[in-house]
Structures are given as structure tokens and as C-alpha cells.
Motif scaffolding. Structure first.
Motif, short mmCIF file in Angstrom:
data_model
loop_
_atom_site.label_atom_id
_atom_site.label_comp_id
_atom_site.label_asym_id
_atom_site.label_seq_id
_atom_site.Cartn_x
_atom_site.Cartn_y
_atom_site.Cartn_z
N ARG A 195 0.74 -1.18 -0.06
CA ARG A 195 -0.01 -0.01 -0.01
C ARG A 195 0.76 1.26 -0.10
O ARG A 195 0.37 2.36 -0.48
N THR A 196 2.08 1.15 0.49
CA THR A 196 2.96 2.47 0.43
C THR A 196 4.32 1.85 -0.03
O THR A 196 4.70 0.95 -0.37
N LEU A 197 4.81 3.05 -0.31
CA LEU A 197 6.37 2.90 -1.07
C LEU A 197 7.48 2.07 -0.09
O LEU A 197 7.90 1.11 -0.58
N GLY A 198 7.14 2.17 1.24
CA GLY A 198 7.77 1.67 2.15
C GLY A 198 7.74 0.24 2.09
O GLY A 198 8.59 -0.67 2.11
N GLU A 199 6.49 -0.31 2.07
CA GLU A 199 6.20 -1.79 2.04
C GLU A 199 6.62 -2.37 0.64
O GLU A 199 7.23 -3.58 0.70
N GLN A 200 6.60 -1.84 -0.66
CA GLN A 200 7.04 -2.02 -1.61
C GLN A 200 8.48 -2.39 -1.49
O GLN A 200 9.14 -3.29 -2.14
N LEU A 201 9.09 -1.64 -0.99
CA LEU A 201 10.53 -1.45 -0.86
C LEU A 201 11.14 -2.49 -0.06
O LEU A 201 12.05 -3.35 -0.29
N ARG A 202 10.52 -2.88 1.05
CA ARG A 202 11.04 -3.97 1.76
C ARG A 202 10.52 -5.35 1.43
O ARG A 202 11.19 -6.22 1.31
N ARG A 203 9.52 -5.41 0.44
CA ARG A 203 9.15 -6.61 -0.35
C ARG A 203 10.24 -7.03 -1.34
O ARG A 203 10.20 -8.03 -1.87
N ARG A 204 10.98 -6.02 -1.85
CA ARG A 204 11.85 -6.22 -2.79
C ARG A 204 13.11 -7.26 -2.54
O ARG A 204 13.80 -7.90 -3.34
N HIS A 205 13.15 -7.53 -1.17
CA HIS A 205 14.14 -8.50 -0.67
C HIS A 205 13.33 -9.92 -0.52
O HIS A 205 14.10 -10.84 0.06
N GLN A 206 12.29 -10.11 -0.95
CA GLN A 206 11.47 -11.34 -0.72
C GLN A 206 11.39 -12.02 -2.26
O GLN A 206 11.37 -11.37 -3.01
N PRO A 207 11.45 -13.37 -2.22
CA PRO A 207 11.29 -13.90 -3.72
C PRO A 207 9.84 -13.66 -4.31
O PRO A 207 8.94 -13.31 -3.56
N LEU A 208 9.93 -13.73 -5.51
CA LEU A 208 8.61 -13.20 -6.19
C LEU A 208 7.85 -14.36 -6.20
O LEU A 208 8.11 -15.58 -6.18
N ALA A 209 6.44 -14.15 -6.34
CA ALA A 209 5.23 -15.26 -6.05
C ALA A 209 5.79 -16.04 -7.57
O ALA A 209 6.02 -15.41 -8.71
N PRO A 210 5.44 -17.24 -7.58
CA PRO A 210 5.91 -17.97 -8.82
C PRO A 210 4.91 -17.59 -10.24
O PRO A 210 3.75 -17.46 -9.99
N PRO A 211 5.63 -17.36 -11.49
CA PRO A 211 4.55 -17.39 -12.37
C PRO A 211 3.95 -18.57 -12.76
O PRO A 211 3.98 -19.66 -12.39
N PRO A 212 3.00 -18.55 -13.92
CA PRO A 212 2.31 -19.60 -14.34
C PRO A 212 3.28 -20.80 -14.68
O PRO A 212 4.40 -20.43 -15.27
N PRO A 213 2.73 -22.04 -14.24
CA PRO A 213 3.81 -23.12 -14.68
C PRO A 213 4.28 -23.32 -15.91
O PRO A 213 5.25 -23.94 -16.29
N THR A 214 3.59 -22.92 -17.01
CA THR A 214 4.00 -22.93 -18.50
C THR A 214 5.08 -21.84 -19.01
O THR A 214 5.47 -21.85 -19.94
#
Length: 73
Positions: free
Chosen positions: A20-39
Motif C-alpha cells: 500500500r505504501t512505497l515503504g512496503e513495496q521497497l521492503r518486499r523487494r528482498h522477498q522472492p517473487l510469487a511464482p509465475p504460471p507453470p507454463t
């Protein structure tokens, strides 16, 4: 970084680092991305993950990306 984030969002329909905020987005940059579609090809997933690394020195250069995405002939 921005190109990788845009590719991820186009591929999945989700923001790579939601918050919801830029701070939250920046903190999440250090977490793995959610997986994309399996294909999704593994090479594309690996490239996008490399493009959105928090440390700019860890991201591929434009030259490296050109090698990973050769132009069609």
C-alpha cells in the motif's frame, strides 16, 4: 529493474512487490517473487528474477539481456 518488474506484471497480472505504501513495496523487494504460471519457460523466470534483484550490481546488463533475448531472424 523496471523492465523486469514490467515483464513480471505482464506475465502474471500481479505487481512483483505489492504494497500500500512505497515503504512496503521497497521492503518486499528482498522477498522472492510469487511464482509465475507453470507454463513459463525457466529461462524467462530466471531472467526476470535477475532483473529485479535489489542490488543493481547483481542485475544483468543490457548487453547480457540482449544475449538472453536474441532478436528473431
Amino acid at each position: 529493474f523496471s523492465l523486469g518488474a514490467t515483464l513480471y506484471e505482464l506475465l502474471t497480472g500481479r505487481e512483483p512487490f505489492p504494497g500500500r505504501t512505497l515503504g512496503e513495496q521497497l521492503r518486499r523487494r528482498h522477498q522472492p517473487l510469487a511464482p509465475p504460471p507453470p507454463t513459463t519457460p525457466t529461462s524467462l523466470v530466471t531472467t526476470i528474477q535477475a532483473m529485479v534483484q535489489p542490488d543493481p550490481a547483481s542485475r544483468p546488463s543490457a548487453r547480457e539481456l540482449a544475449r538472453r533475448f536474441p532478436s528473431p531472424t
